[in-house]
Scaffold this motif. Structure first.
Motif, PDB file in Angstrom:
ATOM      1  N   ALA A  80       0.843  -1.199   0.000  1.00 27.12           N
ATOM      2  CA  ALA A  80       0.000   0.000   0.000  1.00 27.12           C
ATOM      3  C   ALA A  80       0.877   1.247   0.000  1.00 27.12           C
ATOM      4  CB  ALA A  80      -0.922  -0.009   1.215  1.00 27.12           C
ATOM      5  N   PHE A  81       1.938   1.183   0.804  1.00 26.76           N
ATOM      6  CA  PHE A  81       2.853   2.327   0.864  1.00 26.76           C
ATOM      7  C   PHE A  81       3.521   2.537  -0.499  1.00 26.76           C
ATOM      8  CE2 PHE A  81       7.277   3.735   1.390  1.00 26.76           C
ATOM      9  CZ  PHE A  81       7.054   5.003   1.899  1.00 26.76           C
ATOM     10  N   ALA A  82       4.070   1.445  -1.052  1.00 26.11           N
ATOM     11  CA  ALA A  82       4.815   1.566  -2.302  1.00 26.11           C
ATOM     12  C   ALA A  82       3.922   2.096  -3.413  1.00 26.11           C
ATOM     13  CB  ALA A  82       5.407   0.210  -2.682  1.00 26.11           C
ATOM     14  N   VAL A  83       2.725   1.502  -3.510  1.00 22.49           N
ATOM     15  CA  VAL A  83       1.844   1.917  -4.598  1.00 22.49           C
ATOM     16  C   VAL A  83       1.433   3.375  -4.446  1.00 22.49           C
ATOM     17  CG1 VAL A  83      -0.423   1.541  -5.624  1.00 22.49           C
ATOM     18  CG2 VAL A  83       1.037  -0.405  -5.101  1.00 22.49           C
ATOM     19  N   SER A  84       1.239   3.832  -3.199  1.00 26.29           N
ATOM     20  CA  SER A  84       0.848   5.237  -3.018  1.00 26.29           C
ATOM     21  C   SER A  84       2.034   6.163  -3.234  1.00 26.29           C
ATOM     22  CB  SER A  84       0.312   5.475  -1.597  1.00 26.29           C
ATOM     23  OG  SER A  84      -0.471   4.419  -1.189  1.00 26.29           O
ATOM     24  N   ALA A  85       3.203   5.751  -2.790  1.00 27.64           N
ATOM     25  CA  ALA A  85       4.316   6.705  -2.740  1.00 27.64           C
ATOM     26  C   ALA A  85       5.071   6.837  -4.058  1.00 27.64           C
ATOM     27  CB  ALA A  85       5.290   6.292  -1.626  1.00 27.64           C
ATOM     28  N   ILE A  86       5.042   5.788  -4.869  1.00 32.93           N
ATOM     29  CA  ILE A  86       5.787   5.870  -6.123  1.00 32.93           C
ATOM     30  C   ILE A  86       5.142   6.904  -7.037  1.00 32.93           C
ATOM     31  CG2 ILE A  86       6.523   4.592  -8.175  1.00 32.93           C
ATOM     32  CD1 ILE A  86       6.546   2.101  -6.525  1.00 32.93           C
ATOM     33  N   SER A  87       5.955   7.668  -7.722  1.00 29.78           N
ATOM     34  CA  SER A  87       5.421   8.744  -8.563  1.00 29.78           C
ATOM     35  C   SER A  87       4.679   8.146  -9.758  1.00 29.78           C
ATOM     36  CB  SER A  87       6.565   9.624  -9.066  1.00 29.78           C
ATOM     37  OG  SER A  87       7.339   8.885  -9.986  1.00 29.78           O
ATOM     38  N   VAL A 130       2.381   6.616   4.197  1.00 29.91           N
ATOM     39  CA  VAL A 130       2.444   5.794   5.408  1.00 29.91           C
ATOM     40  C   VAL A 130       1.062   5.713   6.040  1.00 29.91           C
ATOM     41  CG1 VAL A 130       3.380   5.619   7.735  1.00 29.91           C
ATOM     42  CG2 VAL A 130       4.879   6.277   5.861  1.00 29.91           C
ATOM     43  N   LEU A 131       0.382   6.851   6.100  1.00 30.49           N
ATOM     44  CA  LEU A 131      -0.947   6.872   6.722  1.00 30.49           C
ATOM     45  C   LEU A 131      -1.944   6.052   5.901  1.00 30.49           C
ATOM     46  CD1 LEU A 131      -1.113  10.580   7.916  1.00 30.49           C
ATOM     47  CD2 LEU A 131      -0.590   8.512   9.227  1.00 30.49           C
ATOM     48  N   ILE A 132      -1.822   6.134   4.573  1.00 28.86           N
ATOM     49  CA  ILE A 132      -2.710   5.334   3.719  1.00 28.86           C
ATOM     50  C   ILE A 132      -2.457   3.849   3.988  1.00 28.86           C
ATOM     51  CG2 ILE A 132      -3.199   4.657   1.329  1.00 28.86           C
ATOM     52  CD1 ILE A 132      -2.631   7.566   0.539  1.00 28.86           C
ATOM     53  N   ALA A 133      -1.175   3.487   4.041  1.00 29.40           N
ATOM     54  CA  ALA A 133      -0.818   2.093   4.316  1.00 29.40           C
ATOM     55  C   ALA A 133      -1.407   1.650   5.651  1.00 29.40           C
ATOM     56  CB  ALA A 133       0.694   1.935   4.316  1.00 29.40           C
ATOM     57  N   LEU A 134      -1.291   2.525   6.634  1.00 30.97           N
ATOM     58  CA  LEU A 134      -1.807   2.224   7.970  1.00 30.97           C
ATOM     59  C   LEU A 134      -3.304   1.970   7.926  1.00 30.97           C
ATOM     60  CD1 LEU A 134      -0.566   2.896  11.105  1.00 30.97           C
ATOM     61  CD2 LEU A 134      -2.429   4.506  10.918  1.00 30.97           C
ATOM     62  N   ALA A 135      -4.011   2.862   7.241  1.00 29.51           N
ATOM     63  CA  ALA A 135      -5.467   2.738   7.182  1.00 29.51           C
ATOM     64  C   ALA A 135      -5.874   1.460   6.454  1.00 29.51           C
ATOM     65  CB  ALA A 135      -6.059   3.959   6.481  1.00 29.51           C
ATOM     66  N   ALA A 136      -5.214   1.200   5.323  1.00 31.01           N
ATOM     67  CA  ALA A 136      -5.568   0.012   4.540  1.00 31.01           C
ATOM     68  C   ALA A 136      -5.338  -1.248   5.367  1.00 31.01           C
ATOM     69  CB  ALA A 136      -4.731  -0.026   3.265  1.00 31.01           C
ATOM     70  N   THR A 137      -4.213  -1.292   6.071  1.00 28.01           N
ATOM     71  CA  THR A 137      -3.889  -2.486   6.846  1.00 28.01           C
ATOM     72  C   THR A 137      -4.862  -2.665   8.008  1.00 28.01           C
ATOM     73  OG1 THR A 137      -1.625  -1.888   6.336  1.00 28.01           O
ATOM     74  CG2 THR A 137      -1.937  -3.752   7.773  1.00 28.01           C
ATOM     75  N   LEU A 138      -5.256  -1.544   8.608  1.00 28.92           N
ATOM     76  CA  LEU A 138      -6.198  -1.647   9.726  1.00 28.92           C
ATOM     77  C   LEU A 138      -7.530  -2.240   9.285  1.00 28.92           C
ATOM     78  CD1 LEU A 138      -5.642   1.516  11.934  1.00 28.92           C
ATOM     79  CD2 LEU A 138      -5.067  -0.861  12.420  1.00 28.92           C
ATOM     80  N   LEU A 147      -5.403  -4.382  16.651  1.00 35.82           N
ATOM     81  CA  LEU A 147      -5.407  -3.151  15.855  1.00 35.82           C
ATOM     82  C   LEU A 147      -4.199  -2.282  16.187  1.00 35.82           C
ATOM     83  CD1 LEU A 147      -9.219  -2.268  15.762  1.00 35.82           C
ATOM     84  CD2 LEU A 147      -7.818  -3.391  14.026  1.00 35.82           C
ATOM     85  N   ILE A 148      -3.914  -2.108  17.466  1.00 33.07           N
ATOM     86  CA  ILE A 148      -2.748  -1.296  17.844  1.00 33.07           C
ATOM     87  C   ILE A 148      -1.478  -1.927  17.288  1.00 33.07           C
ATOM     88  CG2 ILE A 148      -1.369  -0.495  19.796  1.00 33.07           C
ATOM     89  CD1 ILE A 148      -3.953  -0.286  21.380  1.00 33.07           C
ATOM     90  N   SER A 149      -1.402  -3.239  17.448  1.00 33.40           N
ATOM     91  CA  SER A 149      -0.217  -3.956  17.028  1.00 33.40           C
ATOM     92  C   SER A 149      -0.013  -3.850  15.520  1.00 33.40           C
ATOM     93  CB  SER A 149      -0.356  -5.393  17.520  1.00 33.40           C
ATOM     94  OG  SER A 149      -0.069  -6.321  16.550  1.00 33.40           O
ATOM     95  N   VAL A 150      -1.099  -4.021  14.777  1.00 31.16           N
ATOM     96  CA  VAL A 150      -0.992  -3.953  13.319  1.00 31.16           C
ATOM     97  C   VAL A 150      -0.639  -2.527  12.871  1.00 31.16           C
ATOM     98  CG1 VAL A 150      -2.364  -4.046  11.215  1.00 31.16           C
ATOM     99  CG2 VAL A 150      -2.413  -5.941  12.824  1.00 31.16           C
ATOM    100  N   ALA A 151      -1.167  -1.533  13.581  1.00 29.89           N
ATOM    101  CA  ALA A 151      -0.828  -0.153  13.230  1.00 29.89           C
ATOM    102  C   ALA A 151       0.687   0.056  13.322  1.00 29.89           C
ATOM    103  CB  ALA A 151      -1.566   0.812  14.152  1.00 29.89           C
ATOM    104  N   ILE A 152       1.284  -0.418  14.411  1.00 25.35           N
ATOM    105  CA  ILE A 152       2.734  -0.240  14.579  1.00 25.35           C
ATOM    106  C   ILE A 152       3.490  -1.013  13.496  1.00 25.35           C
ATOM    107  CG2 ILE A 152       4.685  -0.619  16.129  1.00 25.35           C
ATOM    108  CD1 ILE A 152       2.762  -0.304  18.467  1.00 25.35           C
ATOM    109  N   VAL A 153       3.066  -2.271  13.265  1.00 23.81           N
ATOM    110  CA  VAL A 153       3.742  -3.085  12.255  1.00 23.81           C
ATOM    111  C   VAL A 153       3.661  -2.417  10.888  1.00 23.81           C
ATOM    112  CG1 VAL A 153       3.607  -5.247  10.957  1.00 23.81           C
ATOM    113  CG2 VAL A 153       3.509  -5.288  13.446  1.00 23.81           C
ATOM    114  N   SER A 154       2.511  -1.815  10.567  1.00 25.51           N
ATOM    115  CA  SER A 154       2.377  -1.259   9.221  1.00 25.51           C
ATOM    116  C   SER A 154       3.288  -0.042   9.042  1.00 25.51           C
ATOM    117  CB  SER A 154       0.918  -0.927   8.916  1.00 25.51           C
ATOM    118  OG  SER A 154       0.504   0.155   9.700  1.00 25.51           O
ATOM    119  N   VAL A 155       3.473   0.729  10.099  1.00 21.86           N
ATOM    120  CA  VAL A 155       4.421   1.849   9.997  1.00 21.86           C
ATOM    121  C   VAL A 155       5.838   1.298   9.772  1.00 21.86           C
ATOM    122  CG1 VAL A 155       5.504   3.748  11.241  1.00 21.86           C
ATOM    123  CG2 VAL A 155       3.036   3.409  11.384  1.00 21.86           C
ATOM    124  N   GLY A 156       6.196   0.280  10.554  1.00 23.02           N
ATOM    125  CA  GLY A 156       7.519  -0.322  10.393  1.00 23.02           C
ATOM    126  C   GLY A 156       7.714  -0.877   8.992  1.00 23.02           C
TER     127      GLY A 156
END
Lengths: 233, 295, 618
Positions: free
Chosen positions: C79-86, C112-120, C234-243
């Motif tokens: 999710a991060f890669a797809v959002s962040a790549i130009s 990062v926030l998009i990735a977080l939301a998608a993963t949650l 949910l908390i745990s996955v949020a942290i993992v997705s940022v990492g």
């Protein structure tokens, strides 16, 4: 035959059994009575190797068997009919009996099976039924028969009348009586104190993990204190 | 209709191998409450044995018994080295121990062989087919199904008719009481691992014949299939494990042939998803095993 | 939210700062020694630390083994890669991406926030699945679901090239933007430590840990483990997705294999080696395993020459080979599982240790708390209860009643159905027919945690304390439940209750270290702290000596009096029962055979016969 001295067993910090001592002679029927939670089952399980005692000593025919695993104990002739019967509900009656005879030479097993069938005709009728379908009384008979399959020299029974209707309690006590008349050596834990005392050659009274009284059935039955032990004062 | 029958036969061929793997997982789970994530390593080890045997010029006739022997020996060795030390531990420890075994075994091959895939010749008849009415049936599937039926019958006889089988079933139902009856815990657990290794060995023969290759991580896929099939069937139920394996094989084949082309490559993913859904709606698996819990 | 601000907020924040400083400092020292290669290693280790902390939040607090967190990492990474790549890059690599993803053009921070939301969102769905299966069949199948998740994400990543670039090409990219190297990693790491610590001390964390220690007891105290496990997830996955996003950002590429078995192994080994139940442990594990793996890698490459020791044709060549690091990881996992499954630090936590060190001089026990007057309105009624297990009729038409002002006893021989009756009342066993109510509230079909929240709270025959929690923490679990679910009652004073129960001297000891009598008192205090309408006690004197049993009478009366609760008590000790009860029911063979005052019961021949056995037919 069986000699227990100073046996102590703990669950974590809790001493469920404190320095209990008793002995069973060959051919004797010995009762072990006492209120719920007194440590009777703990005592039997400690002898049978299901629990590891933290102190004390158990000898069987002079051999030290303290803390020996149950599968080894059985081979030296000591069998336990566990509390709540613990029959294998998914196995048939016959299979339950065969498992009981796992330690005897396979050549002897058919004869033993026949013997159980004769002694417990009611089991014979349900030979191929799953043991889960047996009634409480039938299940108890199966549990005892299963233990007899190993040809034990000493049979221990844990609350054989537990949860049975009065009529079935009679059946179980008749069975114990029959075993006794064959000269079997028995160590029986019972909550039904009065009836146990009628039956036993000798009995021990347990309370709060300690042996508090010992004597012949008649002696204990006439003991006023005993009544108080159970019913309170 | 023809297509469905064709799928059915293909699915049974595939599912038979899964069933053998799942049964091995279920047998071990029964006596030790251990879900064996290292089960696939039996195929890894016997796969390398096959590779070396073939390289040394052995024929498949000689290699087949070798595979079975290696699988049983590996199963027993893993029990001795690792699982015997965690008997009676909590689920968390048991699960991670088997996960650790999986990694150590594959790492050893990574260390001493290489990460690359090693290939060996497949028997010539693996791809042969014959006509059955309007169906094209693989010789291989026929053999797999036949051998599996025989193996399952033999296993049933072993479990129903022998003292060892009886002891195994009793121990799976109530380990302590089985010991009270004189069943030796060591022999019953080792016996379970040997049986599990034997079943995996037979599955392994077919798996390797079809794959014709081996690599350090080759155990993951069969492990996953075996574990999932055992769970789908209902852990602890041997019958369920066999049914679970067959169901898994059928589901894979059916999905692969029915899904639109664009998502057909996602079959495995879809199957896992279906299994996850099954757990959500029927967490106890296909065959329910009940155990009373005293409070 | 937090029972004790100093212990649960101030010290954890301070501890997090110290832990963070230690981690950063040791990283800086290392990379100053080894230059560019070292810097890279430390960067990846810091990111690993974030992921491992995320896993710790779930695995450590709920006790459920998850293989799926790296699967969540994969979702976040893509999710991060797809959002962040130009968009220009995307047109080259994934021109066919659906949903107009090719045109998305966002800042990496937003990515990062998009990735977080998608993963949650995915975590929410998976969490519902876990909840359902876990509720029915326990931890093993929950673990397998997480494993299936890992494989689903892997399969999708490999076989959906339109979005992921497929198995071989993957997505690689150059990102310019606000996310700037180490600073972002440091911020994320500090926040991860802080969140992990604060969560563990919060209400949610404590209730999750209670359920980890004893699921059944937690339910009986009014905790719904499924909700708490979901929160932890949910908390745990949020942290993992940022990492995971940071990991992808740092590597500048993502392939399906990046977030699969190997990373799962590495992160799980780090977590269990350090100690999964502790945040400090998780960080220690990251350090130990990073160092060990690097050492194994170098040894595998160069053997002892890496130390400048020239051992030509060294005898250890058979082990110093490439890929030694993978063996190291596998052996570490296996070794720790066999010899030290709880890890190096177990549940030791830096800030808890500091808190214990710097506590103000021993406080004296507080005065007894205010007594709550019982209101007599709500009485407990069970009527016509039938229960059969298989073919065994455990209870037949049993009915009892108890008022808030009285102590009601249930006696009967072993196997009479006493505990079964208690299990039915508290929702642990389903009855075939009958009705359970408290005042106007019908509780017949309510789940056990709701029954507890309604005011029926029990103890267990075989102690079920939260073994690795301290005495105070055990009581706090109940307090936290009461504070949100029994608001109409004045919340109990935790310290006052502990003191009144005679546990003040033991308040910081773990429950598993207590002797038997103290454990029994704690179980009673823990139940009382839920501010119940009724305390249901299952054999509170079992295993006690005569004098201890008599003391228990006082204890029960005192506790029930403090919180204004009625008492229903099962016991076999008649001295105790007669000493404490206003009324007694006697059960035998699943039926009420007698009912009355202690004197009536004692004199009843039916009771005597049932209880001590009789030669006459019952």
């Amino acid at each position: 035959m069986l000699e227990v001295s100073g046996l102590t067993t703990k669950y974590g910090e809790i001493s469920a059994l404190r320095e209990a001592s008793l002995h069973v002679g060959s051919g004797e029927v010995v009762g072990l009575i006492g209120p719920n939670g007194a440590g009777k089952t703990t005592l039997l399980n400690s002898i049978a190797g299901l629990l590891t005692p933290s102190g004390g000593r158990v000898t069987f025919d002079g051999e030290d068997i303290t803390g020996m695993p149950p599968e080894k104990l059985l081979r030296s002739g000591l069998a336990l009919v566990p509390e709540h019967r613990r029959i294998f509900v998914d196995l048939t009656v016959e299979e339950n009996l065969r498992i009981g005879g796992v330690t005897v030479p396979s050549a002897d097993r058919p004869a033993l099976l026949d013997e159980m069938g004769e002694r417990f005709p009611m089991l014979r009728d349900k030979w191929t039924t799953s043991a889960g379908y047996l009634s409480g009384g039938e299940a108890q008979q199966l549990a005892i028969a299963r233990a007899l399959m190993s040809r034990p020299r000493l049979l221990m029974m844990d609350e054989p009348s537990l949860g049975l209707a009065p009529l079935l309690v009679d059946v179980v006590f008749d069975l114990i009586e029959a075993l006794r008349s064959q000269g079997r050596t028995l160590l029986v834990v019972e909550q039904n104190a009065t009836r146990m005392l009628d039956l036993a050659d000798r009995a021990y009274v347990l309370r709060s993990g300690e042996v508090v009284a010992e004597g012949t059935g008649a002696e204990l039955r006439d003991n006023e204190d005993l009544f108080d032990t159970f019913v309170g004062n | 209709m023809t297509e469905l029958l064709q799928n059915l036969i293909d699915g049974l061929g595939r599912g038979s191998i899964y069933a053998l793997l799942a049964l091995g997982v279920a047998v071990v789970f029964g006596v030790m409450h251990l879900l064996n994530f290292a089960h696939g390593e039996l195929i890894t080890v016997s796969g390398y044995a096959t590779f070396w045997a073939m390289a040394a010029g052995w024929s498949w006739y000689l290699t087949v018994p070798l595979i079975v022997v290696v699988s049983v020996a590996t199963s027993l060795a893993i029990e001795r080295v690792a699982f015997s030390r965690v008997r009676g531990a909590d689920d968390f420890t048991l699960l991670l121990t088997s996960f650790g075994v999986h990694f150590v075994v594959s790492a050893i091959f990574l260390l001493y062989v290489s990460a690359s895939v090693k290939t060996f010749p497949r028997p010539g008849w693996v791809t042969n087919t014959y006509a059955l009415g309007s169906l094209r049936v693989e010789v291989f599937d026929t053999v797999v199904i036949g051998v599996t039926v025989v193996t399952l019958l033999a296993t049933t006889l072993l479990l129903q008719r022998t003292m060892f089988g009886l002891a195994l079933r009793a121990a799976a139902a109530d380990f302590d009481t089985a010991r009270l009856m004189g069943v030796r815990s060591n022999s019953v657990i080792r016996g379970a691992f040997a049986l599990s290794g034997l079943l995996a060995g037979i599955a392994s023969v077919f798996w390797l014949m079809r794959a014709g290759s081996i690599s350090p991580s080759a155990g993951i896929n069969p492990m996953l299939k075996g574990v999932l099939a055992a769970l789908v069937g209902g852990l602890g139920s041997l019958r369920g494990a066999v049914l679970g394996g067959l169901a898994l094989g059928l589901a894979e084949v059916l999905l692969r042939s029915r899904l639109p082309d664009s998502v057909a490559s996602l079959t495995e993913g879809v199957v896992f998803l279906l299994i996850a859904l099954l757990f959500i709606f029927r967490p106890q698996g296909i065959v329910t095993v009940t155990h009373a819990e005293r409070v | 939210m937090f029972p004790d601000l100093r212990r649960d907020v101030v010290f954890p924040i301070a501890g997090s700062v110290i832990l963070f400083t230690l981690v950063v400092a040791s990283g800086l020292v290392y990379q100053s020694q080894f230059g560019g290669v070292g810097e890279r290693l430390i960067t990846m280790a810091l990111i690993d630390a974030i992921i491992v902390l995320g896993m710790q939040v779930f695995i450590g607090n709920t006790g459920i083994l998850s293989f799926g967190h790296i699967g969540f990492g994969a979702i976040a990474g893509y999710a991060f890669a797809v959002s962040a790549i130009s968009p220009v890059e995307k047109m080259k690599r994934i021109p066919d991406a659906p949903f107009g993803l090719t045109d998305v053009n966002v800042d990496p921070l937003l990515a990062v926030l998009i990735a977080l939301a998608a993963t949650l969102v995915v975590a929410l769905v998976v969490g519902l699945g876990l909840a359902r299966s876990g509720a029915e069949s326990g931890a093993v199948s929950a673990t397998v679901i997480t494993l299936a998740l890992l494989f689903v994400t892997h399969e999708v990543a490999r076989n959906w090239p339109a979005v992921t670039g497929g198995d071989r090409a993957g997505l690689s990219f150059r990102i310019g933007g606000t996310l700037n190297g180490r600073v972002a990693i440091y911020v994320a790491l500090f926040l991860a430590i802080l969140v992990a610590r604060l969560y563990a001390q919060s209400r949610g964390g404590r209730l999750a840990v209670a359920a980890r220690e004893d699921d059944l007891a937690a339910r009986a105290m009014g905790v719904n483990p499924l909700v708490q496990q979901m929160v932890a997830l949910l908390i745990s996955v949020a942290i993992v997705s940022v990492g995971a996003s940071l990991r992808v950002y740092e590597k500048g590429s993502i392939l399906p294999g990046d977030f699969f078995f190997n990373l799962t192994l590495v992160t799980l080994v780090m977590l269990i080696v350090g100690g999964r139940r502790s945040v400090s442990g998780a960080l220690l594990g990251v350090a130990v395993i990073t160092a060990g793996r690097e050492l194994a890698r170098r040894l595998g490459q160069d053997g002892f020459e890496m130390f400048g020791v020239g051992l030509d044709g060294a005898p250890l060549d058979w082990i110093f080979r490439e890929n030694l690091k993978t063996v190291f990881l596998g052996v570490s996992m296996l070794g720790f599982m066999i010899w030290r499954p709880s890890g190096l630090l177990d549940d030791w936590e830096l800030d808890e240790w500091l808190h214990a060190k710097f506590r103000r001089s021993r406080e004296s026990p507080p005065a007894s708390p205010q007594v709550v007057e019982p209101d007599d309105s709500a009485s407990l009624v069970a009527s016509g209860v039938d229960v059969a297990f298989g073919g065994f009729q455990a209870l037949t038409g049993v009915g009892i009643e108890a008022a808030r002002s009285e102590v009601v006893g249930i006696i009967g021989p072993n196997g009479a159905g006493k505990t079964t009756l208690l299990n039915v009342i508290t929702g642990l066993v389903e009855s075939d027919s009958g009705r359970i109510s408290l005042g106007d509230t019908d509780l017949t079909t309510a789940p056990s945690f709701k029954i507890a929240r309604s005011g029926l709270v029990r103890t267990f025959q075989n102690l079920r304390l939260f073994a690795s929690l301290t005495v105070r923490e055990n009581v706090e679990v109940s307090y936290l439940v009461a504070a949100s679910h029994r608001r109409h009652r004045s919340p109990c004073d935790v310290d006052g209750l502990i003191a009144a129960a005679g546990l003040w001297a033991h308040r910081d000891r773990r429950a598993r270290e207590l002797d038997y009598g103290t454990s029994r008192r704690l179980e009673l205090a823990r139940a009382a702290a839920t501010a119940p309408a009724f305390l249901l006690l299952d054999e509170p004197t079992s295993g006690m000596s005569d004098s201890e049993s008599l003391q228990m009478i006082e204890q029960v009366r005192q506790m029930a009096g403090l919180v204004g609760a009625g008492v229903v008590v099962i016991d076999h000790d008649l001295n105790f029962i007669i000493g404490i009860c206003d009324r007694i029911y006697c059960l035998d063979c699943g039926q009420v055979i007698a009912h009355g005052t202690p004197e009536e019961i004692q004199a009843d021949p039916v009771v005597q016969a049932a209880y001590i056995g009789s030669t006459a037919e019952g």
